[in-house]
Design an enzyme around this catalytic site. Structure first.
Site, PDB file in Angstrom:
ATOM      1  CG  ASP A 337      -1.590   1.327   1.452  1.00 23.10           C
ATOM      2  OD1 ASP A 337      -2.495   1.636   0.660  1.00 23.10           O
ATOM      3  OD2 ASP A 337      -1.209   2.067   2.389  1.00 23.10           O
ATOM      4  CD  GLU A 391      -2.392   2.271  -3.349  1.00 15.05           C
ATOM      5  OE1 GLU A 391      -3.496   2.828  -3.321  1.00 15.05           O
ATOM      6  OE2 GLU A 391      -1.504   2.492  -2.506  1.00 15.05           O
TER       7      GLU A 391
END
Length: 677
Positions: A337, A391
């Protein structure tokens, strides 16, 4: 001549694949050599592997040994540490006092077997110059919250029966990778928090039946605030106890493997919660023990703390965290993330990223870049079949390129441009202005040497404050006209475009495809976790499976289509390695056609114009329809007869290429997939 040869040898593979990177070859090589140097340093000049180095979880924290219990913590600024808990009435007891290991910042305590028991709650009582406080150990592997007081504590976890894996080895299927992004707690239909067991019993069978071969689970690492969606992590080694026990999580992963489904963890190493009592914010008197000092300590947009990736002890902590989840829980990899936030001093905020120079202008955090590279090397050392996904929104070159070529070593990167494109298109363009050439370019806009995970929408677009694709298309009419026979034109349009958007995105992938839980059937409501502003309600922190299960409603049309779409994609062998070849596009007609292997994908985005005998030059032969968005089975009009076998018409001009004209009927706002017999 010798000089040219030397220069050529110094060019990284990443640059060879993209000559526009040549001015930045030295910077790319510098990053590569920095990572090599750091690996050499951490492994004591190669005397151990990176995987062997990343074993902090086996040393730190609480462990049951043959002689009793051993507890260790890294706390260089502490002056005294005690364990307090159920076993000593939460009071300071000299028997539970740690001693500092000479010459280090490590503390240790050895206890007799009877001095601690499975299920006991405990914390550290830490003293430092000028202060003291109760803290949860940084390496705690089990953390629970009291239902009444809401206080978090570490918990002794040593059950009599350890989990016995039914499927000890597993190799993910990645041709292609079809990811179902999910959240355990909001996976249930009722208003409450779902569990690992409920997900295994009720939701996993749905995912398997739908045809996905991977689940990407959010919010696994323990987090104090449920509404953070798991992104404000406090205990990095503890699976969230609000969903159940570690054994129940293992049973879920085991069952997924038994059904051929890989399990990817959404891992958060980009920042940490600011909490001091529950988290690492001030573990032992040094607010910067794990985090950058000064202005770089706090993330300006996320109200969180930024790890100091330049500190070896922090690298040890984070790399060990990766290894722990792989080995202890058999996760098949990670979706990292917030990678953009890690890469840049600015966290990517306010940056335009208009050219390659923006990626090599000295505003990048070389420590974070080095950590991400090391993490990928470590993960693939531990499990060579592991999956890593970045990401990342800025477009940093090399993220999903091989380390030996100068890349970061991720297997995939998220194609974050695609959902932004669909949002912009739906919001700003009337249907008659949708251009197939733009659509085709956007779903294929990626670096040639990096695999991507394409998606129309993820959890980001489902959160309160944003809108899912189905809600952008239909909005409130979903509440009043989504019953069969009661659909209005807005609903018909929304159902048709929802299917077409997904099909063109999935058909053009070069690595994988992702869908967020419930979006495949057009879940009608946003995600909003319990909070002050909604009366601590769970109404919007769930997925209403009853809607797609109801044959009287239109939701099942979309769910059925999603399942059939994935089946068609998987039916083409080696789909990822099959090139996407454009056959035709016409922006005036709003028609697009392209092929992958034996499959031909045809789209008519026109809202009003249907075409009879629309022709394409394709390899000679006969073709059968294998999927049609306009089928009545998927809520369409059923204008075309999909049982008809389509034969090409020869054209003397194209006989050497063995191509002929395939002529088909394409209704307005529909798409069809044909397979060559």
């Amino acid at each position: 001549m010798a000089k040219k040869k030397t220069t050529a040898q110094n060019i990284m593979g990443l640059v060879k694949n993209d000559p526009y990177l040549e001015p930045y070859n030295d910077a790319i090589r510098g990053r590569h050599e920095h990572a090599l140097w750091k690996i050499k340093q951490l492994t004591d000049d190669g005397k151990q592997t990176l995987a062997e180095f990343a074993s902090g979880h086996e040393y730190y924290g609480l462990h049951r040994t043959g002689n009793g219990w051993t507890f260790r913590e890294w706390a260089p600024s502490a002056t005294n540490i005690y364990l307090v808990g159920d076993f000593n009435n939460w009071s300071i007891d000299e028997q539970y006092k740690l001693h500092r290991i000479e010459g280090s910042g490590n503390w240790e305590l050895n206890l007799e077997p009877q001095m601690m028991h499975h299920g006991d709650l405990y914390k550290m009582r830490v003293f430092w110059n000028g202060g003291e406080g109760e803290r949860i150990p940084a390496w705690a592997q089990r953390v629970v919250q009291d239902e009444n007081t809401k206080i978090f504590s570490a918990q002794v976890w040593n059950p009599e029966k350890t989990y016995r894996w039914r499927r000890k080895t597993f190799r993910p299927s990645v041709t292609p990778l079809l990811i179902y992004e999910c959240h355990i707690g909001m996976g249930q239909d009722f208003e409450g928090v779902g569990t690992y067991t409920e997900f295994r019993e009720k939701i996993l069978p749905r995912i398997v039946a739908d045809g996905y071969n991977a689940i990407q689970i959010m919010a696994i690492q323990e987090h104090p605030y449920y509404g953070s969606f798991g992104y404000h992590v406090s205990s990095f080694f503890a699976p969230s106890s609000r969903f159940g026990t570690p054994e129940e999580l293992k049973a879920l992963i085991d069952e997924a493997h038994r059904n051929g489904v890989a399990v990817i963890m959404d891992i958060v190493h980009s920042h940490a919660v600011k909490n001091e009592v529950e988290g690492l914010g001030n573990l032992a008197g040094d607010p910067n023990q794990y985090f950058y000092p000064g202005d770089r300590r706090e993330h300006p947009a996320w109200d969180s703390l930024c790890f100091d990736y330049g500190r070896d002890e922090v690298l040890h902590f984070l790399l060990s965290n990766c290894k722990y989840w792989l080995e202890e829980f058999h996760f098949d990899g990670f979706r990292f993330d917030g990678v953009t936030s890690m890469l840049y001093y600015s966290h990517g905020l306010g940056e335009a990223f208009g050219g390659y120079g923006d990626y090599f202008n000295g505003h990048q955090d070389d420590n974070a870049i080095c950590y991400l590279t090391l993490a990928n090397e470590l993960i693939h050392q531990v499990n060579k079949h592991a999956i890593t996904i970045a990401e990342e929104v800025s477009g940093m070159p090399g993220l999903a390129a091989k380390f030996k070529d100068g890349g970061y070593g991720f297997d995939y990167r998220m194609a974050m441009n695609i959902p932004d494109f669909w949002i912009k298109t739906i919001k700003e363009l009337p249907d008659e202005a949708w251009r197939p050439s733009s659509i085709f370019w956007e779903v294929r806009n990626r670096r040639a040497d990096e695999k991507t995970i394409s998606y129309c929408e993820s959890h980001d677009q489902a959160l309160v404050g944003d809108k899912t694709i189905i809600f952008r298309l239909i909005d409130a009419d979903m509440y009043w006209h989504f019953k069969k026979g009661d659909e209005n034109e807005t609903v018909h349009r929304g159902i048709a475009l929802h299917k077409m958007i997904r099909l063109v995105t999935a058909a053009a992938i070069n690595g994988g495809y992702l869908n967020f839980m419930g979006n495949e059937f057009g879940h009608p409501e946003w995600i909003d976790f319990p909070r002050d502003g909604n009366g601590w309600s769970y109404k919007y922190a769930r997925r209403q499976w009853n809607l797609v299960d109801n044959p009287e409603l239109c939701y099942h049309y979309l769910g059925d289509f999603d399942r059939e779409m994935l089946a068609v994609i998987k039916s083409e062998k080696n789909f990822n390695r099959t090139p996407v070849q454009e056959i035709w596009h016409n922006d005036v007609d709003q028609v697009l056609a392209f092929s992958r292997g034996e499959l031909i994908f045809v789209f008519n985005f026109s809202p009003v114009r249907s075409f009879t005998d629309y022709g394409f030059l394709v390899p000679e032969g006969s073709y059968n329809v294998v999927l049609n968005t306009d089928s009545t089975r998927f809520g369409g009009n059923g204008f075309a007869d999909d049982s008809v076998e389509h034969f090409t018409n020869p054209d003397p001009l194209f006989q050497p290429q063995q191509k002929g004209w395939l002529k088909i009927y394409i209704p307005a706002r529909s798409a069809v997939v044909l397979r060559k017999k």
